[in-house]
Enzyme design. Sequence first.
Site, PDB file in Angstrom:
ATOM      1  N   ASP A  40      -9.675   3.053   2.354  1.00 36.34           N
ATOM      2  CA  ASP A  40      -9.724   2.546   3.738  1.00 36.34           C
ATOM      3  C   ASP A  40     -10.365   3.576   4.677  1.00 36.34           C
ATOM      4  O   ASP A  40     -11.110   3.210   5.592  1.00 36.34           O
ATOM      5  CB  ASP A  40      -8.319   2.207   4.244  1.00 36.34           C
ATOM      6  CG  ASP A  40      -7.837   0.839   3.775  1.00 36.34           C
ATOM      7  OD1 ASP A  40      -8.687  -0.011   3.443  1.00 36.34           O
ATOM      8  OD2 ASP A  40      -6.611   0.627   3.737  1.00 36.34           O
ATOM      9  N   LYS A  55       0.805  -1.233   0.000  1.00 37.81           N
ATOM     10  CA  LYS A  55       0.000   0.000   0.000  1.00 37.81           C
ATOM     11  C   LYS A  55       0.833   1.276   0.000  1.00 37.81           C
ATOM     12  O   LYS A  55       0.442   2.269  -0.609  1.00 37.81           O
ATOM     13  CB  LYS A  55      -0.927   0.017   1.221  1.00 37.81           C
ATOM     14  CG  LYS A  55      -2.062  -0.989   1.161  1.00 37.81           C
ATOM     15  CD  LYS A  55      -2.982  -0.807   2.365  1.00 37.81           C
ATOM     16  CE  LYS A  55      -4.004  -1.898   2.474  1.00 37.81           C
ATOM     17  NZ  LYS A  55      -4.969  -1.690   3.559  1.00 37.81           N
TER      18      LYS A  55
HETATM   19  P1  NAP Z   1       1.573  -1.400   9.864  1.00 37.12           P
HETATM   20  O1  NAP Z   1       1.708  -0.229   8.962  1.00 37.12           O
HETATM   21  O2  NAP Z   1       2.615  -2.464   9.850  1.00 37.12           O
HETATM   22  O3  NAP Z   1       1.387  -0.841  11.368  1.00 37.12           O
HETATM   23  C1  NAP Z   1       1.352  -1.726  12.466  1.00 37.12           C
HETATM   24  C2  NAP Z   1       1.018  -0.930  13.720  1.00 37.12           C
HETATM   25  O4  NAP Z   1       0.935  -1.851  14.818  1.00 37.12           O
HETATM   26  C3  NAP Z   1       2.094   0.096  14.109  1.00 37.12           C
HETATM   27  O5  NAP Z   1       1.482   1.193  14.732  1.00 37.12           O
HETATM   28  C4  NAP Z   1       2.946  -0.709  15.083  1.00 37.12           C
HETATM   29  O6  NAP Z   1       3.698   0.098  15.973  1.00 37.12           O
HETATM   30  C5  NAP Z   1       1.877  -1.456  15.839  1.00 37.12           C
HETATM   31  N1  NAP Z   1       2.421  -2.637  16.502  1.00 37.12           N
HETATM   32  C6  NAP Z   1       2.831  -3.793  15.936  1.00 37.12           C
HETATM   33  N2  NAP Z   1       3.297  -4.640  16.885  1.00 37.12           N
HETATM   34  C7  NAP Z   1       3.168  -3.996  18.070  1.00 37.12           C
HETATM   35  C8  NAP Z   1       3.478  -4.340  19.420  1.00 37.12           C
HETATM   36  N3  NAP Z   1       4.008  -5.534  19.724  1.00 37.12           N
HETATM   37  N4  NAP Z   1       3.204  -3.441  20.384  1.00 37.12           N
HETATM   38  C9  NAP Z   1       2.671  -2.225  20.095  1.00 37.12           C
HETATM   39  N5  NAP Z   1       2.365  -1.845  18.836  1.00 37.12           N
HETATM   40  C10 NAP Z   1       2.617  -2.707  17.833  1.00 37.12           C
HETATM   41  O7  NAP Z   1       0.208  -2.200   9.573  1.00 37.12           O
HETATM   42  P2  NAP Z   1      -1.172  -1.580   9.044  1.00 37.12           P
HETATM   43  O8  NAP Z   1      -1.250  -1.742   7.576  1.00 37.12           O
HETATM   44  O9  NAP Z   1      -1.324  -0.238   9.640  1.00 37.12           O
HETATM   45  O10 NAP Z   1      -2.236  -2.625   9.661  1.00 37.12           O
HETATM   46  C11 NAP Z   1      -2.513  -2.675  11.066  1.00 37.12           C
HETATM   47  C12 NAP Z   1      -3.639  -3.691  11.300  1.00 37.12           C
HETATM   48  O11 NAP Z   1      -4.841  -3.224  10.686  1.00 37.12           O
HETATM   49  C13 NAP Z   1      -3.383  -5.082  10.711  1.00 37.12           C
HETATM   50  O12 NAP Z   1      -3.783  -6.043  11.647  1.00 37.12           O
HETATM   51  C14 NAP Z   1      -4.288  -5.137   9.491  1.00 37.12           C
HETATM   52  O13 NAP Z   1      -4.740  -6.438   9.204  1.00 37.12           O
HETATM   53  C15 NAP Z   1      -5.450  -4.262   9.930  1.00 37.12           C
HETATM   54  N6  NAP Z   1      -6.174  -3.640   8.806  1.00 37.12           N
HETATM   55  C16 NAP Z   1      -7.523  -3.861   8.717  1.00 37.12           C
HETATM   56  C17 NAP Z   1      -8.233  -3.283   7.682  1.00 37.12           C
HETATM   57  C18 NAP Z   1      -9.713  -3.533   7.562  1.00 37.12           C
HETATM   58  O14 NAP Z   1     -10.280  -3.316   6.479  1.00 37.12           O
HETATM   59  N7  NAP Z   1     -10.374  -3.935   8.620  1.00 37.12           N
HETATM   60  C19 NAP Z   1      -7.595  -2.477   6.720  1.00 37.12           C
HETATM   61  C20 NAP Z   1      -6.217  -2.259   6.860  1.00 37.12           C
HETATM   62  C21 NAP Z   1      -5.507  -2.859   7.903  1.00 37.12           C
HETATM   63  P3  NAP Z   1       5.178   0.608  15.561  1.00 37.12           P
HETATM   64  O15 NAP Z   1       4.968   1.818  14.705  1.00 37.12           O
HETATM   65  O16 NAP Z   1       5.827   0.881  16.855  1.00 37.12           O
HETATM   66  O17 NAP Z   1       5.841  -0.538  14.814  1.00 37.12           O
END
Ligand code: NAP
Length: 272
Positions: A101, A65
Site C-alpha cells: 500500500d 490486514k
Molecule cells: P481503519 O484502520 O479502520 O481506520 C479508519 C480511520 O478513519 C481512523 O483514522 C479513524 O479514526 C477514521 N475515522 C473513521 N470514522 C471517523 C469519523 N467519523 N470521524 C473522524 N475520523 C474517523 O481503516 P483503513 O484500513 O485505514 O482504511 C481507511 C480508508 O482508506 C478506507 O476508506 C479504505 O477503503 C481506504 N483505503 C484505500 C486504499 C486504496 O488503495 N486506495 C487502500 C487502503 C485503504 P479513529 O482512529 O478515531 O477511529
Amino acid sequence: MRRACVAGWPVAHSLSPALHGWWLKKYRIEGSYDAREATAQQLPALLEQLKQEAYAGCNLTLPHKELVLSLLQSMDEEARRIGAANTLILKDGAWHGLNTDAFGFAENLRRKAPGLAKQNALLLGAGGAARAVAAALLRMGFGRIAVCNRTRAKADALATQFGERVHSLSWEEKDTQLSRADLLVNATSLGMHGQGELALDLAGLPAHAVVADIVYKPLETPLLRQARERGLKCVDGLGMLIWQAVPAFEAWFGVRPEVTAELEQFMLERAL
Ligand code: NAP
C-alpha cells in the site's frame, strides 16, 4: 497454473479480480485471481486451504490486514513497520507478508503530482492505511508530516513509531494546519459511501497544494470536489489501488505489469 485471490469480509465489492484479470489476459498468463469471502475467525482456515490448493499468494482487505501478522512465518520491513500486510506470498509452504500500500500511494502520487513540494504534509487518519501513507511520505522525503486523528492516542502512537519528522496533533487542529500544507491526504474512511462526510473547509490551503484522498468509493469524494472547485490539484484513491497491485502481480505471476492509460480507463469504468 498460478493462482491468487483477495480475501476479505465483505469482498464482493473488490476491484482486484478485475485488475489482476486484465493483466493475466494482457500477458497471456495461464493463471487465475478470484475473491474469497472470509471473516476474521475464518482466516486461519482459509490460509490453510490456499496452501492445500497450492496458491501463489493472496491479497488481504478488511478486516485482515493487521490481524494476519500473527499468522505469518515472515514479513518484510515495511509490513512490520506499518503493522499491516496487504499482500501474502506462499513459498515453500510458508506465508510471507508484504505491505505494498505504501508503494502504491507513493508511486501514484509521484506520477499524478510531479513537482509536488515536499516540506509539509497534513495526514488525516491514523488507521492501517494512514500508517502506510505515513511510510510512503517519509520515503518520498517529506520534511514534516502532521497527523490528525479523531482518536488522538492513535496519532500519538503513529508519531512515536515513525520518528521525528512525524508530529501528532488533535483532530480539531487540522483546520489551522492547512495554511502550511503542500499536501493534504485523507486516509480516514470519511467521505466513503455510507460513512460520514469530512467537514473541512479547504479555503486555507495554499494555491500550490495537492489534495489526495485514498477513498475510492466514490471516486470523487466531497473533499476532492471541493479541492477541484478551488482549482487545486487532486489525486483520487484509484491509482493507489492499481499501483499496490503491481509488485503483488509480479511476485505471483513473474511479470512486472504495466499501468497504462487503457488499464486506468478500464478500472475507472468499474470504480464509477
Ligand atoms: P481503519 O484502520 O479502520 O481506520 C479508519 C480511520 O478513519 C481512523 O483514522 C479513524 O479514526 C477514521 N475515522 C473513521 N470514522 C471517523 C469519523 N467519523 N470521524 C473522524 N475520523 C474517523 O481503516 P483503513 O484500513 O485505514 O482504511 C481507511 C480508508 O482508506 C478506507 O476508506 C479504505 O477503503 C481506504 N483505503 C484505500 C486504499 C486504496 O488503495 N486506495 C487502500 C487502503 C485503504 P479513529 O482512529 O478515531 O477511529
